[in-house]
Scaffold this active site. Sequence first.
Site, PDB file in Angstrom:
ATOM      1  CG  PHE A 166      42.903  53.051  44.537  1.00  0.00           C
ATOM      2  CD1 PHE A 166      44.050  52.330  44.794  1.00  0.00           C
ATOM      3  CD2 PHE A 166      41.784  52.782  45.305  1.00  0.00           C
ATOM      4  CE1 PHE A 166      44.082  51.376  45.801  1.00  0.00           C
ATOM      5  CE2 PHE A 166      41.800  51.837  46.310  1.00  0.00           C
ATOM      6  CZ  PHE A 166      42.956  51.126  46.552  1.00  0.00           C
ATOM      7  CG  HIS A 289      37.017  44.898  46.944  1.00  0.00           C
ATOM      8  ND1 HIS A 289      37.915  44.269  46.111  1.00  0.00           N
ATOM      9  CD2 HIS A 289      37.632  46.038  47.353  1.00  0.00           C
ATOM     10  CE1 HIS A 289      39.012  44.997  46.031  1.00  0.00           C
ATOM     11  NE2 HIS A 289      38.862  46.082  46.776  1.00  0.00           N
ATOM     12  CG  LEU A 299      40.343  43.827  50.498  1.00  0.00           C
ATOM     13  CD1 LEU A 299      39.261  43.896  49.445  1.00  0.00           C
ATOM     14  CD2 LEU A 299      40.317  45.074  51.359  1.00  0.00           C
ATOM     15  CD  GLU A 302      39.837  49.958  43.348  1.00  0.00           C
ATOM     16  OE1 GLU A 302      39.874  51.035  42.746  1.00  0.00           O
ATOM     17  OE2 GLU A 302      38.840  49.546  43.992  1.00  0.00           O
ATOM     18  NE  ARG A 333      37.122  49.346  45.666  1.00  0.00           N
ATOM     19  CZ  ARG A 333      37.437  49.609  46.919  1.00  0.00           C
ATOM     20  NH1 ARG A 333      36.477  49.760  47.824  1.00  0.00           N
ATOM     21  NH2 ARG A 333      38.696  49.748  47.290  1.00  0.00           N
ATOM     22  NE  ARG A 445      34.051  52.636  50.309  1.00  0.00           N
ATOM     23  CZ  ARG A 445      35.257  52.087  50.103  1.00  0.00           C
ATOM     24  NH1 ARG A 445      36.255  52.808  49.633  1.00  0.00           N
ATOM     25  NH2 ARG A 445      35.454  50.798  50.359  1.00  0.00           N
TER      26      ARG A 445
END
Length: 642
Positions: A166, A289, A299, A302, A333, A445
């Site tokens: 990630f 995002h 969405l 990721e 991000r 984040r």
Amino acid sequence: MRAAFHLSKSAKRGHNSLLGRGMARNFAVVAKEKPSVGKSQGHLTGKYTVVDHTYDAVVVGAGGAGLRAAFGLAEMGYNTACLSKLFPTRSHTVAAQGGINAALGNMTRDDWRWHAYDTVKGSDWLGDQNAIHYMCREAPAAVLELESYGCPFSRTAEGKIYQRAFGGQSLEYGKGGQAYRCAAVADRTGHSMLHTLFGRALGYNCKFFVEYFVLDLIMVNGECRGVIAMSMADGTIHRIRAKQTIIATGGYGRTYFSCTSAHTCTGDGGGMVTRAGLPLEDLEFVQFHPTGIYGAGCLMTEGCRGEGGILRNSLGERFMERYAPSAKDLASRDVVSRAMTVEIIEGRGVGPNKDHIYLHLNHLPPNIIHERLPGIAETAKIFAGVDVTKEPVPVLPTVHYNMGGIPTNWKTQALKLTKDGKDEIVPGLMAAGEAACASVHGANRLGANSLLDIIVFGRAAALTTKELMKPGETQPELPANAGEETIARLDRLRYSTGENPTAKIRLAMQRTMQNHAAVFRKQDTLEQGCKKISEIYQMYHHIGIKDRGLVWNTDLIEALELENLLLQGMQTMYAAEHRKESRGAHARDDFKDRDDVNWMKHTLTWIRDINKGDVEIGHRAVISETLDAKEFPTVPPQKRVY
């Protein structure tokens, strides 16, 4: 199981006149036993039936953080109520796709300290390092606890929990390459977690008040003494007295026109806190995002890039190699979103209008896609008309997460400032999850840290309550007029006859936020945004709704939600204009660099007078000390590159 319980005698007396003879006199809860109903302290108004309840603790919100707090409290013997405007499994945690970070070391060697380093770096050094220390240290145990509850994690060939790559995750303090730290249930991790947590919660004696809209906190002399809520089913008002109130209401993504948030993500907890005269923290930091489906905003996790997906421009270039030579498509991000925006601005976007980017999964084996990203394949087919095994998906950066929220310490206790600028705990009030700002995410984040946040700090709220009080402690009576002002506000809105319908004000707000507080920001557009959002805020004083009823009055509920959105939209825009630097998700064209000398501090915002809507701005220090320097030393600021 669902049960309907009759109102107290005091509540019954005014019930027929309020709702008519044919209306059932009940309110719905999900619980093992009848919820406690206290003697009403008198009707605050002739129009509304008021029912009083007393609990040790009340949790507002039944997503991941709310459920973990609620059953954690019930497990320890606290008489606990959990209020939600949705059935718990419809909470927005259900939409989380990618996974939950924890240094389990199932794919490669790993260490929670490396995870903490990545989180501090991802936060662009605005995160509080004591809270980050706590979250990352507790992460492996939190994930194994979920596994023990029955969460059906994907598995490796050896039967271990599967972990994918990630963004922003590294080994050996950024020097050891890509980490595989994100524990996943295919691409439906949030869905599985939420159902697991709700199933667990039903095993305890926690009372779920389902489809209750919480209107306000009950504050008495600076202490939170509970909440006042309205049953959406019959319009009864419920004053819930509690020694501890835990806000877990999620983010306010719906202030923006294009976002991945559900329509229910209206920041109700932040609105309550603002009306109580308390501050919110770091609202200027809004995460975009990188991969929302173009035109729909849905969405694309990721995890797509974690499994090997690649972003390409109109020239077919894998352009992230220019912006993040090491991490490439798995950079943080904010870095990826800005890179995509630059590509589009410079004319290398795709499509007829060159206004989006392609996400390629079509080079991956179809069996990998169907095994690890089945939901993504379905979403792309429905919302983009694309078969991901054969063609790219059109994507665009889309509002996804609010780093800011209700300021708390690492124990989830809500904070305010003393007159000399020091942190002070707000007695009786806690917050966890996206509604809170602990601050573990700082200015940006990391993907898969949000599901971790809700589990770790939902549990922490229960543990902190255990430190502060014993089950069944006596509570002082509420003032007889507690909640009177809230009911008057509700009544004014219910009978409002202004020229502005809710939808008109909401759309104006969303377009203003989208245009003036976007991926890239600069002074003139932010100043225009402040002016416009203030004008829109004033439009709310001339709102008009058509439904005067109390039974499932969605017109009224949407108007209440709009006020919560406006309060936080105002504070977001003014905080963004105020911060004269670029840090994390807050990227300014006119102040391109991070300025640690002047701006390594949290922004606090207040709206003291809800009628006027003026935003007041202050600051509090970033906590750079960890919980134990020997266990995990402070990560000093450095240039943030991927």
